[in-house]
Design an enzyme around this catalytic site. Structure first.
Site, PDB file in Angstrom:
ATOM      1  N   HIS A 150       0.938  -1.371  -0.047  1.00 20.74           N
ATOM      2  CA  HIS A 150      -0.230  -0.070  -0.030  1.00 20.74           C
ATOM      3  C   HIS A 150       0.887   1.072  -0.175  1.00 20.74           C
ATOM      4  O   HIS A 150       2.130   1.249   0.391  1.00 20.74           O
ATOM      5  CB  HIS A 150      -0.824  -0.015   1.083  1.00 20.74           C
TER       6      HIS A 150
ATOM      7  N   ASP B   4      -7.818  -5.829   0.148  1.00 17.50           N
ATOM      8  CA  ASP B   4      -8.125  -6.752  -0.879  1.00 17.50           C
ATOM      9  C   ASP B   4      -7.709  -8.217  -0.628  1.00 17.50           C
ATOM     10  O   ASP B   4      -8.262  -8.903  -1.474  1.00 17.50           O
ATOM     11  CB  ASP B   4      -7.693  -6.216  -2.182  1.00 17.50           C
TER      12      ASP B   4
END
Ligand code: CMC
Length: 388
Positions: free
Chosen positions: A271, A325
């Site tokens: 991320h 996710d």
């Protein structure tokens, strides 16, 4: 007139690819604490919002309005949303026409475009009108997404039931059956934790588009287009496909070794902001285990945990951990939802964040207009076409 020296422009501002670390505006909507792995919506942690019982409606109210609602305010807001859930026949016709021929995110994006074409006040760009559009889109996204899933499975589109809560009705419109309380609760949590996330790519896309004072539908279409990509919301679909490809937990090491060899990114990891565990993945991990066990797909969660151990051992030092996710697909899969519907579910939640950001920025709107560092020639000699 002072002559601009393009290459000196590099030194004036710090240039980082992908606008890393760049600041776009001031906001009080959400805070992504990347170092400590925390996500805060208007001061409240997502853990408290998930546990609080106010549901997606409470979170949407909080994001859009700025304060936690009272019981009466939440009741009125939920009623308003429920009353806006129905979609026009033109949108149903569109879904029937293209829904089974293209990716659901394309159909969702086109449905938003059609909703814009049908709104005669589309071009009235002010907070009041945009709030009205935001409420309608937030209410209608589940109906559109559910209709897409049903059409793709050869089933008829179901109309909303305004007596049900947002997530409950979403599940019912998708599956045709009332969701069991735990499934409805988990879908609600999924919508809460996906609702908002700082200046992510789709939010930024929507805000950049809206900053030209175009209509809100166009801005939301831009957000959907960005969310669809595998580096952003599309990673949930790609991650489950990885687990399905690995197939057997015993083959996880071999798969990861091959991925490393090919220098392939592992979907569901990493991320831009989080350099610790994504708090949304922390919430989802045990739920993914619970749902996979319940649905007889425990091997998918087992593969996920094996892959997590391998990637974290290898890349955790670089701040690469599972993101939201990574586990969401295992849960949706166990709920019986088609893999290519995972990203539309993300959109069903994120419409609240996109809306809140657009509405926050509108009163102080200034066109987003960054610059690129020009590295091309400045004095090339032009040769006419017939001499080249
Ligand atoms: N697997 C392997 N290596 C990775 C991964 C990954 N998933 N993510 C980043 N890296 C490595 C990358 O190879 C690079 O290594 P090096 O410095 O040696 O070249 C380094 O980490 C930095 O990567 P980056 O792509 O420059 O980092 P970024 O901040 O631009 O990317 C990201 C963030 C999310 C796009 C990236 O981590 C990624 O592509 N992840 C996979 C896709 C994914 O899961 N996306 C969902 C994001 S969370 C949900 C959402 O909000 O959309």
């Amino acid at each position: 007139m002072a002559e601009e020296k393009p290459r000196q422009f590099v030194g004036k501002t710090e240039f980082k690819k992908g606008l890393e670390g760049a600041i776009t505006n001031e906001s009080s909507i959400s805070y992504v604490d990347g170092a400590n792995g925390k996500l805060i919506y208007r001061g409240f942690s997502i853990d408290d919002l998930c546990a609080g019982g106010g549901g997606f409606e409470e979170t949407a109210y909080l994001l859009i309005d700025g304060e936690l609602p009272t019981k009466a305010q939440l009741g009125a807001f939920s009623k308003d949303l429920a009353g806006r859930r129905a979609i026009p026949q033109e949108v149903k016709d569109l879904i029937i026409m293209i829904g089974s021929r293209t990716h659901p995110m394309n159909t969702l994006r086109t449905a938003v475009s059609v909703l814009g074409c049908l709104n005669t006040k589309e071009f009235e760009v002010n907070v009041e009108n945009d709030l009205d559009i935001a409420m309608s889109l937030t209410a209608q996204f589940p109906t559109v997404a559910a209709a897409i899933q049903r059409v793709r499975n050869g089933q008829s589109i179901l109309d909303p039931d305004p007596s049900l809560g947002h997530s409950e009705d979403f599940m019912r419109m998708m599956t045709g059956e009332a969701a069991d309380p735990r499934t409805a609760e988990v879908m609600d949590m999924a919508l809460i934790i996906h609702a908002e996330h700082g200046m992510n790519a789709s939010t930024f896309s929507a805000m950049v588009t809206n900053s030209s004072l175009t209509d809100m539908y166009s801005s939301i279409c831009a957000g959907i287009g960005s969310l669809k990509g595998p580096l952003h919301g599309g990673a949930n679909e790609a991650t489950l496909n990885t687990f399905l490809e690995i197939e057997d937990p015993a083959k996880t090491d071999e798969w990861f070794a091959a991925a490393k060899e090919k220098k392939q990114k592992v979907m569901g990891f990493g991320h831009r902001v989080y350099k610790a565990y994504d708090p949304r993945a922390v919430i989802f991990d045990p739920i993914a285990n619970e749902f996979a066990e319940r649905a007889g797909s425990g091997h998918l969660h087992e593969i996920a945990k094996k892959l997590e151990a391998l990637v974290v051992a290898d890349l955790g030092g670089k701040g690469i951990f599972p993101n939201v996710d990574f586990f969401s697909g295992v849960i949706y899969n166990a709920m019986g939802i088609d893999t290519d519907m995972f990203t539309p579910i993300f959109a069903v939640a994120r419409i609240a964040g996109w809306s809140a950001r657009i509405l926050e920025y509108l009163p102080e709107n200034r066109l987003f207009r960054p610059r690129a560092v020009y590295v091309g020639d400045l004095e090339s000699n032009y040769t006419p076409i017939d001499q080249r």
